[in-house]
Scaffold this motif. Sequence first.
Motif, PDB file in Angstrom:
ATOM      1  N   ARG A  38       0.836  -1.181   0.000  1.00 38.30           N
ATOM      2  CA  ARG A  38       0.000   0.000   0.000  1.00 38.30           C
ATOM      3  C   ARG A  38       0.879   1.243   0.000  1.00 38.30           C
ATOM      4  N   GLN A  39       0.304   2.329  -0.490  1.00 35.40           N
ATOM      5  CA  GLN A  39       1.071   3.564  -0.614  1.00 35.40           C
ATOM      6  C   GLN A  39       0.168   4.764  -0.397  1.00 35.40           C
ATOM      7  N   VAL A  40       0.690   5.712   0.380  1.00 38.13           N
ATOM      8  CA  VAL A  40       0.032   6.998   0.561  1.00 38.13           C
ATOM      9  C   VAL A  40       0.896   8.053  -0.102  1.00 38.13           C
ATOM     10  N   PRO A  41       0.303   9.163  -0.526  1.00 39.31           N
ATOM     11  CA  PRO A  41       1.078  10.203  -1.205  1.00 39.31           C
ATOM     12  C   PRO A  41       2.256  10.671  -0.359  1.00 39.31           C
ATOM     13  N   GLY A  42       3.403  10.774  -0.991  1.00 43.60           N
ATOM     14  CA  GLY A  42       4.587  11.268  -0.303  1.00 43.60           C
ATOM     15  C   GLY A  42       5.359  10.220   0.473  1.00 43.60           C
ATOM     16  N   LYS A  43       4.856   8.993   0.469  1.00 39.15           N
ATOM     17  CA  LYS A  43       5.543   7.915   1.188  1.00 39.15           C
ATOM     18  C   LYS A  43       5.858   6.762   0.248  1.00 39.15           C
ATOM     19  N   GLU A  44       6.817   5.952   0.656  1.00 36.47           N
ATOM     20  CA  GLU A  44       7.181   4.789  -0.136  1.00 36.47           C
ATOM     21  C   GLU A  44       6.099   3.719  -0.055  1.00 36.47           C
ATOM     22  N   ARG A  45       6.035   2.954  -1.124  1.00 34.68           N
ATOM     23  CA  ARG A  45       5.126   1.819  -1.125  1.00 34.68           C
ATOM     24  C   ARG A  45       5.637   0.787  -0.114  1.00 34.68           C
ATOM     25  N   GLU A  46       4.745   0.289   0.728  1.00 33.48           N
ATOM     26  CA  GLU A  46       5.169  -0.646   1.766  1.00 33.48           C
ATOM     27  C   GLU A  46       4.429  -1.967   1.623  1.00 33.48           C
ATOM     28  N   GLY A  47       5.175  -3.035   1.753  1.00 38.52           N
ATOM     29  CA  GLY A  47       4.579  -4.360   1.746  1.00 38.52           C
ATOM     30  C   GLY A  47       4.114  -4.722   3.128  1.00 38.52           C
ATOM     31  N   PHE A  48       2.941  -5.340   3.230  1.00 37.12           N
ATOM     32  CA  PHE A  48       2.421  -5.655   4.548  1.00 37.12           C
ATOM     33  C   PHE A  48       1.799  -7.047   4.640  1.00 37.12           C
ATOM     34  N   SER A  49       1.662  -7.745   3.528  1.00 37.15           N
ATOM     35  CA  SER A  49       1.121  -9.105   3.578  1.00 37.15           C
ATOM     36  C   SER A  49       1.617  -9.895   2.379  1.00 37.15           C
ATOM     37  N   CYS A  50       1.835 -11.188   2.606  1.00 29.20           N
ATOM     38  CA  CYS A  50       2.378 -12.027   1.542  1.00 29.20           C
ATOM     39  C   CYS A  50       1.881 -13.451   1.739  1.00 29.20           C
ATOM     40  N   ILE A  51       1.654 -14.139   0.617  1.00 22.06           N
ATOM     41  CA  ILE A  51       1.315 -15.553   0.662  1.00 22.06           C
ATOM     42  C   ILE A  51       2.298 -16.296  -0.243  1.00 22.06           C
ATOM     43  N   ALA A  60       2.521  -7.813   8.345  1.00 22.24           N
ATOM     44  CA  ALA A  60       3.200  -6.810   9.148  1.00 22.24           C
ATOM     45  C   ALA A  60       2.398  -6.595  10.433  1.00 22.24           C
ATOM     46  N   ASP A  61       3.051  -6.018  11.423  1.00 14.52           N
ATOM     47  CA  ASP A  61       2.369  -5.796  12.710  1.00 14.52           C
ATOM     48  C   ASP A  61       1.107  -4.964  12.534  1.00 14.52           C
ATOM     49  N   SER A  62       1.136  -4.025  11.595  1.00 13.07           N
ATOM     50  CA  SER A  62      -0.015  -3.154  11.377  1.00 13.07           C
ATOM     51  C   SER A  62      -1.225  -3.906  10.848  1.00 13.07           C
ATOM     52  N   ALA A  63      -0.987  -5.095  10.289  1.00 17.04           N
ATOM     53  CA  ALA A  63      -2.060  -5.865   9.667  1.00 17.04           C
ATOM     54  C   ALA A  63      -2.488  -7.076  10.492  1.00 17.04           C
ATOM     55  N   LYS A  64      -1.654  -7.514  11.392  1.00 18.74           N
ATOM     56  CA  LYS A  64      -1.954  -8.724  12.153  1.00 18.74           C
ATOM     57  C   LYS A  64      -3.246  -8.585  12.934  1.00 18.74           C
ATOM     58  N   GLY A  65      -4.072  -9.623  12.838  1.00 18.50           N
ATOM     59  CA  GLY A  65      -5.324  -9.639  13.568  1.00 18.50           C
ATOM     60  C   GLY A  65      -6.461  -8.893  12.887  1.00 18.50           C
ATOM     61  N   ARG A  66      -6.147  -8.126  11.845  1.00 18.77           N
ATOM     62  CA  ARG A  66      -7.194  -7.371  11.153  1.00 18.77           C
ATOM     63  C   ARG A  66      -7.320  -7.746   9.680  1.00 18.77           C
ATOM     64  N   PHE A  67      -6.208  -8.097   9.048  1.00 21.24           N
ATOM     65  CA  PHE A  67      -6.213  -8.406   7.614  1.00 21.24           C
ATOM     66  C   PHE A  67      -5.953  -9.890   7.414  1.00 21.24           C
ATOM     67  N   THR A  68      -6.538 -10.444   6.365  1.00 21.09           N
ATOM     68  CA  THR A  68      -6.332 -11.852   6.037  1.00 21.09           C
ATOM     69  C   THR A  68      -6.114 -11.988   4.534  1.00 21.09           C
ATOM     70  N   ILE A  69      -5.004 -12.605   4.175  1.00 25.14           N
ATOM     71  CA  ILE A  69      -4.717 -12.874   2.767  1.00 25.14           C
ATOM     72  C   ILE A  69      -5.079 -14.318   2.472  1.00 25.14           C
ATOM     73  N   SER A  70      -5.655 -14.545   1.299  1.00 23.17           N
ATOM     74  CA  SER A  70      -6.036 -15.900   0.906  1.00 23.17           C
ATOM     75  C   SER A  70      -6.016 -15.987  -0.614  1.00 23.17           C
ATOM     76  N   ARG A  71      -6.167 -17.186  -1.125  1.00 23.76           N
ATOM     77  CA  ARG A  71      -6.210 -17.329  -2.581  1.00 23.76           C
ATOM     78  C   ARG A  71      -7.210 -18.402  -2.971  1.00 23.76           C
ATOM     79  N   ASP A  72      -7.747 -18.233  -4.167  1.00 25.31           N
ATOM     80  CA  ASP A  72      -8.680 -19.182  -4.758  1.00 25.31           C
ATOM     81  C   ASP A  72      -8.044 -19.652  -6.063  1.00 25.31           C
ATOM     82  N   THR A  73      -7.523 -20.865  -6.051  1.00 27.45           N
ATOM     83  CA  THR A  73      -6.806 -21.338  -7.228  1.00 27.45           C
ATOM     84  C   THR A  73      -7.725 -21.522  -8.421  1.00 27.45           C
TER      85      THR A  73
END
Length: 125
Positions: A38-51, A60-73
Amino acid sequence: QVQLVESGGGLVQPGGSLRLSCAASGFTLDRYAIGWFRQVPGKEREGFSCISRAGNTYYADSAKGRFTISRDTAKNTVYLQLNNLKPADTAVYYCAASLGNSYCRGAVLPEVTNWGLGTQVTVSS
Protein backbone atom coordinates in the motif's frame (compact mmCIF):
# COMPACT_ATOMS: atom_id res chain seq x y z
CA GLN A 1 0.36 -11.38 -21.16
CA VAL A 2 0.85 -11.24 -17.41
CA GLN A 3 -1.69 -9.02 -15.71
CA LEU A 4 -2.89 -8.31 -12.18
CA VAL A 5 -6.14 -6.45 -11.62
CA GLU A 6 -7.21 -5.25 -8.19
CA SER A 7 -10.78 -4.46 -7.22
CA GLY A 8 -12.90 -3.99 -4.13
CA GLY A 9 -11.60 -0.71 -2.80
CA GLY A 10 -13.85 2.12 -1.73
CA LEU A 11 -14.92 4.44 1.06
CA VAL A 12 -15.65 2.85 4.42
CA GLN A 13 -16.21 4.14 7.92
CA PRO A 14 -13.74 3.41 10.71
CA GLY A 15 -14.32 -0.09 12.02
CA GLY A 16 -15.70 -1.23 8.69
CA SER A 17 -14.54 -3.97 6.34
CA LEU A 18 -13.61 -4.43 2.72
CA ARG A 19 -12.46 -7.38 0.64
CA LEU A 20 -9.92 -6.65 -2.04
CA SER A 21 -9.43 -8.98 -4.97
CA CYS A 22 -6.40 -9.46 -7.18
CA ALA A 23 -7.27 -11.35 -10.34
CA ALA A 24 -4.32 -12.77 -12.23
CA SER A 25 -4.06 -13.62 -15.91
CA GLY A 26 -1.22 -14.90 -18.03
CA PHE A 27 0.19 -17.05 -15.25
CA THR A 28 -0.95 -19.42 -12.50
CA LEU A 29 -0.65 -17.50 -9.30
CA ASP A 30 -0.45 -20.43 -6.90
CA ARG A 31 2.94 -21.30 -8.41
CA TYR A 32 4.45 -18.10 -7.05
CA ALA A 33 4.46 -15.85 -4.03
CA ILE A 34 1.97 -12.97 -4.12
CA GLY A 35 2.05 -9.88 -1.96
CA TRP A 36 -0.02 -6.85 -1.05
CA PHE A 37 1.46 -3.38 -0.75
CA ARG A 38 0.00 0.00 0.00
CA GLN A 39 1.07 3.56 -0.61
CA VAL A 40 0.03 7.00 0.56
CA PRO A 41 1.08 10.20 -1.20
CA GLY A 42 4.59 11.27 -0.30
CA LYS A 43 5.54 7.92 1.19
CA GLU A 44 7.18 4.79 -0.14
CA ARG A 45 5.13 1.82 -1.12
CA GLU A 46 5.17 -0.65 1.77
CA GLY A 47 4.58 -4.36 1.75
CA PHE A 48 2.42 -5.66 4.55
CA SER A 49 1.12 -9.11 3.58
CA CYS A 50 2.38 -12.03 1.54
CA ILE A 51 1.32 -15.55 0.66
CA SER A 52 3.94 -18.04 -0.44
CA ARG A 53 3.55 -20.76 -3.03
CA ALA A 54 3.15 -23.22 -0.16
CA GLY A 55 0.26 -21.16 1.18
CA ASN A 56 2.06 -19.74 4.18
CA THR A 57 0.80 -16.28 5.07
CA TYR A 58 2.64 -13.37 6.62
CA TYR A 59 1.58 -9.99 7.97
CA ALA A 60 3.20 -6.81 9.15
CA ASP A 61 2.37 -5.80 12.71
CA SER A 62 -0.01 -3.15 11.38
CA ALA A 63 -2.06 -5.86 9.67
CA LYS A 64 -1.95 -8.72 12.15
CA GLY A 65 -5.32 -9.64 13.57
CA ARG A 66 -7.19 -7.37 11.15
CA PHE A 67 -6.21 -8.41 7.61
CA THR A 68 -6.33 -11.85 6.04
CA ILE A 69 -4.72 -12.87 2.77
CA SER A 70 -6.04 -15.90 0.91
CA ARG A 71 -6.21 -17.33 -2.58
CA ASP A 72 -8.68 -19.18 -4.76
CA THR A 73 -6.81 -21.34 -7.23
CA ALA A 74 -9.91 -22.07 -9.28
CA LYS A 75 -10.43 -18.36 -9.85
CA ASN A 76 -6.70 -17.57 -10.06
CA THR A 77 -7.37 -14.78 -7.57
CA VAL A 78 -5.81 -13.61 -4.32
CA TYR A 79 -7.96 -11.85 -1.75
CA LEU A 80 -7.26 -9.48 1.09
CA GLN A 81 -9.93 -9.22 3.76
CA LEU A 82 -9.64 -5.93 5.63
CA ASN A 83 -11.44 -5.74 8.97
CA ASN A 84 -11.63 -3.10 11.67
CA LEU A 85 -10.31 -0.49 9.28
CA LYS A 86 -8.74 2.67 10.62
CA PRO A 87 -8.15 6.08 9.00
CA ALA A 88 -4.43 5.22 8.96
CA ASP A 89 -5.24 2.38 6.53
CA THR A 90 -6.22 4.91 3.87
CA ALA A 91 -3.98 4.25 0.87
CA VAL A 92 -3.80 2.85 -2.62
CA TYR A 93 -3.52 -0.92 -2.31
CA TYR A 94 -1.51 -2.89 -4.85
CA CYS A 95 -1.07 -6.58 -5.40
CA ALA A 96 2.20 -7.84 -6.79
CA ALA A 97 3.69 -11.03 -8.14
CA SER A 98 7.22 -12.32 -8.05
CA LEU A 99 7.41 -14.63 -11.02
CA GLY A 100 10.19 -17.11 -10.58
CA ASN A 101 9.98 -16.79 -6.81
CA SER A 102 7.94 -18.97 -4.48
CA TYR A 103 8.73 -17.46 -1.09
CA CYS A 104 7.98 -14.39 0.99
CA ARG A 105 10.50 -12.37 2.94
CA GLY A 106 8.37 -12.03 6.00
CA ALA A 107 5.39 -9.83 5.19
CA VAL A 108 7.10 -8.36 2.14
CA LEU A 109 7.15 -9.98 -1.28
CA PRO A 110 10.74 -9.86 -2.58
CA GLU A 111 11.85 -9.32 -6.17
CA VAL A 112 8.55 -8.05 -7.51
CA THR A 113 8.22 -8.56 -11.26
CA ASN A 114 4.63 -7.47 -11.83
CA TRP A 115 2.31 -4.91 -10.26
CA GLY A 116 -1.38 -4.26 -10.49
CA LEU A 117 -2.68 -0.74 -11.03
CA GLY A 118 -3.99 -0.43 -7.49
CA THR A 119 -7.31 0.20 -5.80
CA GLN A 120 -8.05 3.11 -3.46
CA VAL A 121 -9.15 2.41 0.10
CA THR A 122 -10.40 5.40 2.06
CA VAL A 123 -11.36 5.07 5.71
CA SER A 124 -13.24 8.09 6.94
CA SER A 125 -16.33 9.06 8.87
